[in-house]
Design a protein around this motif. Structure first.
Motif, mmCIF file in Angstrom:
data_model
loop_
_atom_site.group_PDB
_atom_site.id
_atom_site.type_symbol
_atom_site.label_atom_id
_atom_site.label_comp_id
_atom_site.label_asym_id
_atom_site.label_seq_id
_atom_site.Cartn_x
_atom_site.Cartn_y
_atom_site.Cartn_z
ATOM 1 N N ALA A 93 0.757 -1.134 -0.038
ATOM 2 C CA ALA A 93 -0.013 -0.017 0.038
ATOM 3 C C ALA A 93 0.914 1.326 -0.014
ATOM 4 N N PRO A 94 0.466 2.294 -0.451
ATOM 5 C CA PRO A 94 -0.774 2.633 -1.107
ATOM 6 C C PRO A 94 -0.843 2.236 -2.759
ATOM 7 N N LEU A 95 0.142 1.724 -3.134
ATOM 8 C CA LEU A 95 -0.043 1.334 -4.695
ATOM 9 C C LEU A 95 -0.967 0.192 -5.155
ATOM 10 N N LEU A 96 -0.819 -0.673 -4.210
ATOM 11 C CA LEU A 96 -1.574 -2.112 -4.391
ATOM 12 C C LEU A 96 -2.127 -2.466 -3.099
ATOM 13 N N GLY A 97 -3.315 -2.889 -3.044
ATOM 14 C CA GLY A 97 -3.942 -3.195 -1.816
ATOM 15 C C GLY A 97 -5.373 -3.164 -1.865
ATOM 16 N N VAL A 98 -5.968 -3.251 -0.623
ATOM 17 C CA VAL A 98 -7.545 -3.103 -0.513
ATOM 18 C C VAL A 98 -7.831 -2.446 0.688
ATOM 19 N N GLN A 99 -8.952 -1.658 0.938
ATOM 20 C CA GLN A 99 -9.421 -1.117 2.092
ATOM 21 C C GLN A 99 -10.287 -1.928 3.024
ATOM 22 N N ILE A 100 -9.719 -2.440 3.923
ATOM 23 C CA ILE A 100 -10.495 -3.637 4.824
ATOM 24 C C ILE A 100 -10.737 -2.932 6.095
ATOM 25 N N ASP A 101 -10.005 -1.795 6.463
ATOM 26 C CA ASP A 101 -10.012 -1.071 7.836
ATOM 27 C C ASP A 101 -10.744 0.107 7.501
ATOM 28 N N HIS A 102 -11.771 0.036 8.666
ATOM 29 C CA HIS A 102 -12.702 1.451 8.156
ATOM 30 C C HIS A 102 -13.183 2.135 9.657
ATOM 31 N N VAL A 103 -13.539 3.053 9.394
ATOM 32 C CA VAL A 103 -14.291 3.724 10.679
ATOM 33 C C VAL A 103 -15.570 4.340 10.152
ATOM 34 N N LEU A 104 -16.833 3.571 10.721
ATOM 35 C CA LEU A 104 -18.355 3.934 10.159
ATOM 36 C C LEU A 104 -18.650 4.862 11.188
ATOM 37 N N LEU A 105 -19.741 5.776 10.776
ATOM 38 C CA LEU A 105 -20.218 6.743 11.580
ATOM 39 C C LEU A 105 -21.705 6.660 11.212
ATOM 40 N N SER A 106 -22.597 6.958 12.306
ATOM 41 C CA SER A 106 -23.796 7.285 12.169
ATOM 42 C C SER A 106 -24.562 8.527 11.986
ATOM 43 N N GLU A 107 -25.721 8.787 11.904
ATOM 44 C CA GLU A 107 -25.956 10.358 11.644
ATOM 45 C C GLU A 107 -25.456 11.140 13.069
ATOM 46 N N ARG A 108 -25.369 12.316 12.986
ATOM 47 C CA ARG A 108 -25.028 13.304 13.719
ATOM 48 C C ARG A 108 -23.730 13.242 13.914
ATOM 49 N N LEU A 109 -22.802 12.339 13.549
ATOM 50 C CA LEU A 109 -21.480 12.251 13.472
ATOM 51 C C LEU A 109 -20.681 12.364 12.227
ATOM 52 N N THR A 110 -19.865 13.703 12.024
ATOM 53 C CA THR A 110 -19.365 14.055 10.643
ATOM 54 C C THR A 110 -18.026 13.905 10.595
ATOM 55 N N PRO A 111 -17.536 13.410 9.462
ATOM 56 C CA PRO A 111 -15.906 13.148 9.708
ATOM 57 C C PRO A 111 -15.352 14.394 8.838
ATOM 58 N N VAL A 112 -14.302 14.829 9.247
ATOM 59 C CA VAL A 112 -13.502 16.145 8.651
ATOM 60 C C VAL A 112 -12.291 16.039 8.328
ATOM 61 N N GLY A 113 -11.690 14.802 8.807
ATOM 62 C CA GLY A 113 -10.415 14.593 8.319
ATOM 63 C C GLY A 113 -10.040 12.970 8.279
ATOM 64 N N ALA A 114 -9.203 12.516 7.470
ATOM 65 C CA ALA A 114 -9.030 10.907 7.731
ATOM 66 C C ALA A 114 -7.545 11.063 7.173
ATOM 67 N N ARG A 115 -6.961 10.041 7.597
ATOM 68 C CA ARG A 115 -5.385 9.649 7.216
ATOM 69 C C ARG A 115 -5.240 8.348 7.405
ATOM 70 N N PHE A 116 -4.246 7.842 6.871
ATOM 71 C CA PHE A 116 -3.731 6.404 6.882
ATOM 72 C C PHE A 116 -2.243 6.269 7.402
ATOM 73 N N LEU A 117 -1.971 5.684 8.463
ATOM 74 C CA LEU A 117 -0.622 5.682 9.222
ATOM 75 C C LEU A 117 -0.016 4.385 9.090
ATOM 76 N N ASP A 118 1.153 4.393 8.529
ATOM 77 C CA ASP A 118 2.182 2.968 8.574
ATOM 78 C C ASP A 118 2.439 2.794 9.982
ATOM 79 N N LEU A 119 2.348 1.638 10.431
ATOM 80 C CA LEU A 119 2.821 1.213 11.646
ATOM 81 C C LEU A 119 3.871 0.018 11.593
ATOM 82 N N PRO A 120 5.040 0.303 12.033
ATOM 83 C CA PRO A 120 6.024 -0.942 11.739
ATOM 84 C C PRO A 120 5.500 -2.327 12.716
ATOM 85 N N GLY A 121 5.679 -3.377 11.655
ATOM 86 C CA GLY A 121 5.344 -4.539 12.836
ATOM 87 C C GLY A 121 4.027 -5.326 12.250
#
Length: 349
Positions: free
Chosen positions: A308-336
């Protein structure tokens, strides 16, 4: 008186003398024709390239994840374009109209399904009650515990969903420093794949769990006086021997989402599913919205982290219900770990 001489009688039809056949018509077929003939067996083999994407696209159209290897194929649906373009190029050069039509159908259907699933984000007017930061991280058997601790110190998320939290991870989360930073927590299981944790800077109540083969704890966080239910999600992966468990676990997540009523809800974790899986879309159809999709990152890969990010699939998600509005999203690399963490800023309204 003048006389006229003729080589043949005046009433005879003038017949042109036969001409030798042009040399070009006496030679074997042209090079382009020979090339097309050589491509015919290649075109037949190329048709085999279209069988896997055709099977995956048929399952996608029918809303059916099917048996193995269909879930694995569906996870990489955007890459169906590669065999489609290869088959189309060979079919055109070989002048195989049926193969060309098949390749075009694969390309067109793939392009249609590449559209993000679910509504886009619209930010309501007015001031939010609070803005919180949500982190979801799969530690791959606890191997990325050190990387998680670094992210917690650097990014300071308010709610943390941790998957594959083993004994080492549980011990690290229970150190005095982490207990001060996150005084409210739920840690369930401690086996390398089974363990999960929910960390919160806000008080937690109504602690429970989504039923599944792996730990999926849940609780209600008091965010500035607003109750927000948080679910940690980690279904079994769709592998040989665990397909039924994968479907059952995702259906349990769907039922939990349906039971939320009017409560604000966050469902975060490693879903082992993408928007091309019917079981995941069923969860979204309860009214939840994928934060990454809402911010224009619906296909940013989170697994496997090595490609990733060249090849892969998005299987990790943050899902939100009504009255919760996303205003920023980042994807972080963790060693290990073979997963990328998802960090989302959310307004509570």
């Amino acid at each position: 008186m003048r006389t006229q001489e003729y080589d043949q009688p005046t009433n005879a039809r003038l017949v042109p003398k036969p001409q030798p056949m042009p040399a070009a018509e006496c030679v074997p077929p042209s090079a382009s024709r020979r090339g097309r003939r050589r491509l015919r067996p290649v075109a037949g083999l190329t048709a085999l390239l279209l069988l896997p994407p055709s099977a995956g696209l048929s399952a996608r159209a029918l809303g059916w994840d099917g048996p193995m290897p269909l879930p694995q194929l569906l996870a990489f649906l955007p890459w169906f374009l590669v065999p489609g373009w290869i088959a189309l190029a060979v079919a055109v050069l070989a002048r195989r109209p049926l193969l060309s039509g098949w390749a075009l159908a694969v390309l067109g259907t793939t392009a249609w399904f590449l559209q993000p699933y679910g509504p886009a984000v619209t930010t309501p007017s007015g001031e939010p009650r609070a803005q919180i930061r949500v982190l979801s991280a799969n530690l791959e058997f606890g191997n990325a515990t050190g990387g998680l601790l670094d992210v917690l110190r650097r990014e300071r998320p308010h709610l943390v969903s941790v998957q594959e939290c083993d004994r080492r991870c549980a011990e690290a989360l229970n150190t005095p420093g982490l207990r001060r930073a996150y005084p409210h927590r739920v840690i369930r299981g401690n086996e390398p794949a089974e363990g999960s944790a929910l960390l919160s800077v806000y008080p937690l109540s109504e602690v429970g769990q989504i039923p599944g083969q792996l730990s999926m704890p849940s609780a209600v966080a008091d965010v500035a006086g607003v109750p927000v239910r948080v679910h940690v999600v980690h279904p079994m992966p769709p592998r040989l021997g665990s397909m039924d468990a994968w479907e059952r676990d995702l259906d349990a997540v769907r039922r939990a989402a349906e039971r939320r009523g009017t409560a604000r809800t966050i469902v975060a974790g490693d879903f082992n599913a993408s928007q091309d899986h019917a079981a995941f879309r069923a969860i979204l159809d309860t009214g939840l919205r994928d934060a990454a999709r809402g911010l224009g990152h619906s296909r940013t890969p989170t697994w496997p982290a090595a490609t990733a990010p060249l090849l892969g699939v998005q299987i990790d998600h943050v899902l939100l219900s009504e009255r919760l509005t996303p205003v920023g999203a980042r994807f972080l690399d963790l060693p290990g770990t073979d997963h990328r963490a998802v960090l989302t800023d959310v307004q509570v309204r």
